[in-house]
Design a protein around this motif. Structure first.
Motif, PDB file in Angstrom:
ATOM      1  N   ALA A 118     122.532  80.264  15.764  1.00  0.00           N
ATOM      2  CA  ALA A 118     123.983  80.338  15.974  1.00  0.00           C
ATOM      3  C   ALA A 118     124.269  81.268  17.142  1.00  0.00           C
ATOM      4  CB  ALA A 118     124.676  80.837  14.705  1.00  0.00           C
ATOM      5  N   PHE A 119     125.026  80.787  18.120  1.00  0.00           N
ATOM      6  CA  PHE A 119     125.274  81.569  19.323  1.00  0.00           C
ATOM      7  C   PHE A 119     126.741  81.958  19.483  1.00  0.00           C
ATOM      8  CE2 PHE A 119     121.473  79.056  20.031  1.00  0.00           C
ATOM      9  CZ  PHE A 119     120.586  80.021  20.487  1.00  0.00           C
ATOM     10  N   ARG A 120     127.566  81.628  18.508  1.00  0.00           N
ATOM     11  CA  ARG A 120     128.971  82.037  18.541  1.00  0.00           C
ATOM     12  C   ARG A 120     129.132  83.348  17.796  1.00  0.00           C
ATOM     13  NH1 ARG A 120     132.642  77.142  16.593  1.00  0.00           N
ATOM     14  NH2 ARG A 120     134.235  78.740  17.027  1.00  0.00           N
ATOM     15  N   ASP A 121     129.999  84.215  18.296  1.00  0.00           N
ATOM     16  CA  ASP A 121     130.230  85.518  17.679  1.00  0.00           C
ATOM     17  C   ASP A 121     130.694  85.344  16.232  1.00  0.00           C
ATOM     18  OD1 ASP A 121     129.561  86.734  20.020  1.00  0.00           O
ATOM     19  OD2 ASP A 121     131.630  87.029  20.708  1.00  0.00           O
ATOM     20  N   GLY A 122     130.103  86.147  15.355  1.00  0.00           N
ATOM     21  CA  GLY A 122     130.501  86.115  13.957  1.00  0.00           C
ATOM     22  C   GLY A 122     129.693  85.152  13.106  1.00  0.00           C
ATOM     23  N   TYR A 123     128.887  84.309  13.757  1.00  0.00           N
ATOM     24  CA  TYR A 123     128.074  83.349  13.014  1.00  0.00           C
ATOM     25  C   TYR A 123     126.656  83.913  12.830  1.00  0.00           C
ATOM     26  CZ  TYR A 123     131.631  79.717  13.425  1.00  0.00           C
ATOM     27  OH  TYR A 123     132.781  78.997  13.317  1.00  0.00           O
ATOM     28  N   LYS A 124     126.079  83.641  11.669  1.00  0.00           N
ATOM     29  CA  LYS A 124     124.741  84.142  11.368  1.00  0.00           C
ATOM     30  C   LYS A 124     123.689  83.055  11.534  1.00  0.00           C
ATOM     31  CE  LYS A 124     126.112  87.831   8.189  1.00  0.00           C
ATOM     32  NZ  LYS A 124     125.839  88.510   6.897  1.00  0.00           N
ATOM     33  N   TRP A 125     122.463  83.516  11.797  1.00  0.00           N
ATOM     34  CA  TRP A 125     121.330  82.601  11.896  1.00  0.00           C
ATOM     35  C   TRP A 125     120.801  82.323  10.490  1.00  0.00           C
ATOM     36  CZ3 TRP A 125     117.999  82.150  16.711  1.00  0.00           C
ATOM     37  CH2 TRP A 125     118.736  82.466  17.852  1.00  0.00           C
ATOM     38  N   ARG A 126     120.230  81.157  10.324  1.00  0.00           N
ATOM     39  CA  ARG A 126     119.593  80.808   9.053  1.00  0.00           C
ATOM     40  C   ARG A 126     118.088  80.797   9.285  1.00  0.00           C
ATOM     41  NH1 ARG A 126     121.859  79.417   4.513  1.00  0.00           N
ATOM     42  NH2 ARG A 126     120.787  78.165   2.932  1.00  0.00           N
ATOM     43  N   LEU A 127     117.373  81.608   8.521  1.00  0.00           N
ATOM     44  CA  LEU A 127     115.947  81.833   8.738  1.00  0.00           C
ATOM     45  C   LEU A 127     115.160  81.623   7.450  1.00  0.00           C
ATOM     46  CD1 LEU A 127     116.398  85.181  10.712  1.00  0.00           C
ATOM     47  CD2 LEU A 127     116.091  82.907  11.718  1.00  0.00           C
ATOM     48  N   SER A 128     113.858  81.479   7.606  1.00  0.00           N
ATOM     49  CA  SER A 128     112.966  81.357   6.449  1.00  0.00           C
ATOM     50  C   SER A 128     111.737  82.221   6.676  1.00  0.00           C
ATOM     51  CB  SER A 128     112.542  79.897   6.250  1.00  0.00           C
ATOM     52  OG  SER A 128     111.533  79.797   5.246  1.00  0.00           O
TER      53      SER A 128
ATOM     54  N   GLU B  53     111.049  80.327  -1.059  1.00  0.00           N
ATOM     55  CA  GLU B  53     111.644  79.091  -1.565  1.00  0.00           C
ATOM     56  C   GLU B  53     112.948  78.745  -0.862  1.00  0.00           C
ATOM     57  OE1 GLU B  53     112.085  79.322  -5.762  1.00  0.00           O
ATOM     58  OE2 GLU B  53     109.945  79.497  -6.163  1.00  0.00           O
ATOM     59  N   LYS B  54     113.779  79.761  -0.556  1.00  0.00           N
ATOM     60  CA  LYS B  54     115.086  79.499   0.026  1.00  0.00           C
ATOM     61  C   LYS B  54     115.255  80.235   1.361  1.00  0.00           C
ATOM     62  CE  LYS B  54     117.489  78.815  -4.379  1.00  0.00           C
ATOM     63  NZ  LYS B  54     118.623  79.267  -5.235  1.00  0.00           N
ATOM     64  N   PRO B  55     115.844  79.565   2.357  1.00  0.00           N
ATOM     65  CA  PRO B  55     116.191  80.249   3.604  1.00  0.00           C
ATOM     66  C   PRO B  55     117.292  81.283   3.350  1.00  0.00           C
ATOM     67  CG  PRO B  55     116.176  77.857   3.893  1.00  0.00           C
ATOM     68  CD  PRO B  55     116.120  78.123   2.416  1.00  0.00           C
ATOM     69  N   PHE B  56     117.475  82.197   4.275  1.00  0.00           N
ATOM     70  CA  PHE B  56     118.500  83.227   4.150  1.00  0.00           C
ATOM     71  C   PHE B  56     119.207  83.391   5.486  1.00  0.00           C
ATOM     72  CE2 PHE B  56     114.508  85.207   5.287  1.00  0.00           C
ATOM     73  CZ  PHE B  56     114.843  86.048   6.337  1.00  0.00           C
ATOM     74  N   THR B  57     120.394  83.982   5.447  1.00  0.00           N
ATOM     75  CA  THR B  57     121.152  84.199   6.667  1.00  0.00           C
ATOM     76  C   THR B  57     120.895  85.611   7.189  1.00  0.00           C
ATOM     77  OG1 THR B  57     123.094  84.908   5.404  1.00  0.00           O
ATOM     78  CG2 THR B  57     122.957  82.584   6.018  1.00  0.00           C
ATOM     79  N   ALA B  58     121.006  85.773   8.512  1.00  0.00           N
ATOM     80  CA  ALA B  58     120.769  87.072   9.135  1.00  0.00           C
ATOM     81  C   ALA B  58     121.600  87.178  10.407  1.00  0.00           C
ATOM     82  CB  ALA B  58     119.285  87.262   9.452  1.00  0.00           C
ATOM     83  N   THR B  59     121.963  88.402  10.732  1.00  0.00           N
ATOM     84  CA  THR B  59     122.662  88.677  11.978  1.00  0.00           C
ATOM     85  C   THR B  59     121.634  88.920  13.080  1.00  0.00           C
ATOM     86  OG1 THR B  59     124.520  89.679  10.785  1.00  0.00           O
ATOM     87  CG2 THR B  59     124.303  90.214  13.125  1.00  0.00           C
ATOM     88  N   MET B  60     121.777  88.225  14.212  1.00  0.00           N
ATOM     89  CA  MET B  60     120.847  88.374  15.330  1.00  0.00           C
ATOM     90  C   MET B  60     121.396  89.413  16.303  1.00  0.00           C
ATOM     91  SD  MET B  60     118.126  87.703  17.086  1.00  0.00           S
ATOM     92  CE  MET B  60     117.401  86.275  16.250  1.00  0.00           C
TER      93      MET B  60
ATOM     94  N   ASP C 162     121.998  92.469   3.073  1.00  0.00           N
ATOM     95  CA  ASP C 162     122.286  91.968   4.414  1.00  0.00           C
ATOM     96  C   ASP C 162     121.038  92.139   5.271  1.00  0.00           C
ATOM     97  OD1 ASP C 162     124.972  91.386   3.815  1.00  0.00           O
ATOM     98  OD2 ASP C 162     125.539  93.470   4.173  1.00  0.00           O
ATOM     99  N   VAL C 163     120.700  91.112   6.027  1.00  0.00           N
ATOM    100  CA  VAL C 163     119.517  91.136   6.880  1.00  0.00           C
ATOM    101  C   VAL C 163     119.948  91.064   8.345  1.00  0.00           C
ATOM    102  CG1 VAL C 163     117.327  90.025   7.463  1.00  0.00           C
ATOM    103  CG2 VAL C 163     118.145  90.000   5.089  1.00  0.00           C
ATOM    104  N   THR C 164     119.350  91.918   9.174  1.00  0.00           N
ATOM    105  CA  THR C 164     119.645  91.936  10.608  1.00  0.00           C
ATOM    106  C   THR C 164     118.342  91.857  11.392  1.00  0.00           C
ATOM    107  OG1 THR C 164     121.603  93.326  10.237  1.00  0.00           O
ATOM    108  CG2 THR C 164     120.726  93.234  12.478  1.00  0.00           C
ATOM    109  N   VAL C 165     118.278  90.946  12.347  1.00  0.00           N
ATOM    110  CA  VAL C 165     117.119  90.861  13.236  1.00  0.00           C
ATOM    111  C   VAL C 165     117.365  91.819  14.391  1.00  0.00           C
ATOM    112  CG1 VAL C 165     115.728  89.394  14.746  1.00  0.00           C
ATOM    113  CG2 VAL C 165     116.669  88.470  12.603  1.00  0.00           C
TER     114      VAL C 165
END
Length: 212
Positions: free
Chosen positions: A132-142, A146-153, A193-196
């Motif tokens: 996700a490259f728009r401000d405020g949107y999170k990336w979905r990672l694995s 079992e389940k992917p998770f969202t993270a702030t890049m 909350d996960v942040t890259v």
């Protein structure tokens, strides 16, 4: 009159060190706790940082240990004519506790609206599910679970490289990343909350199957 006690070692951490960190926070909950990859933890209180062995954090959060410390404080600091108590771990400088420090050794009560936060950093291999490259949107990672998770890049250099076409992303790509995990316990329950923080290495996925 002074009372001198020799504190033994508790799971590789000294009794004097345990009492010292309680004295540092004055019995209050730290403003921030951040676990480092090297086995240490940074405790922030009143904008002052101290670094402790991460095993000390386990003691600080252990109910039985805190109850024992509270009982020790109540008994030792209430002895008539004892002005202070000195706890020493071997040859290390001791920690001096006076009657005014007794409150710092008491177990803090958890307020109904209080939120506890614990922060840690680690390096991990991740697969990008959705970028996700728009401000405020999170990336979905694995991470292979079992389940992917969202993270702030937050690695702007990596994002700019993708936007400039220097790095191409595909469904099979894998990246080694430094991430920060902020775990919160509050009235609504437990959340994370996960942040890259940084993409250390990016490995493009295989474009075609190897037959030989």
């Amino acid at each position: 009159m002074d009372l001198l006690m020799k504190g033994g070692s508790i799971i590789g951490t000294g009794v004097a060190g345990l009492l010292a960190i309680l004295e540092f926070t004055r019995g209050k909950r730290p403003d921030k706790i951040e676990t480092k990859p090297d086995g240490t933890t940074v405790v922030v209180h009143n904008n002052i940082e101290v670094r402790i062995d991460s095993r000390m954090l386990d003691l600080l959060q252990d109910v039985a240990t805190r109850e024992a410390v509270e009982k020790f404080a109540q008994k030792s600091l209430s002895i008539p004519d004892v002005a202070r108590v000195v706890i020493s771990d071997g040859d290390a400088d001791g920690v001096e506790l006076g009657k005014v420090d007794q409150a710092a050794l008491m177990m803090p009560a958890l307020e109904d609206d209080e939120t506890l936060t614990e922060t840690s950093q680690r390096e991990v291999w991740l697969r990008i599910v959705v970028s996700a490259f728009r401000d405020g949107y999170k990336w979905r990672l694995s991470d292979g679970g079992e389940k992917p998770f969202t993270a702030t890049m937050e690695d702007t250099d990596f994002v700019n490289s993708v936007m400039d076409g220097k790095v191409s992303l595909s469904a099979n790509d894998t990246s080694k990343c430094l991430i920060r995990e902020d775990q919160k316990l509050g009235p609504s329950g437990l959340s994370k909350d996960v942040t890259v923080l940084r993409v250390i290495e990016h490995i493009p996925g295989a474009k075609q199957m190897k037959l030989i």
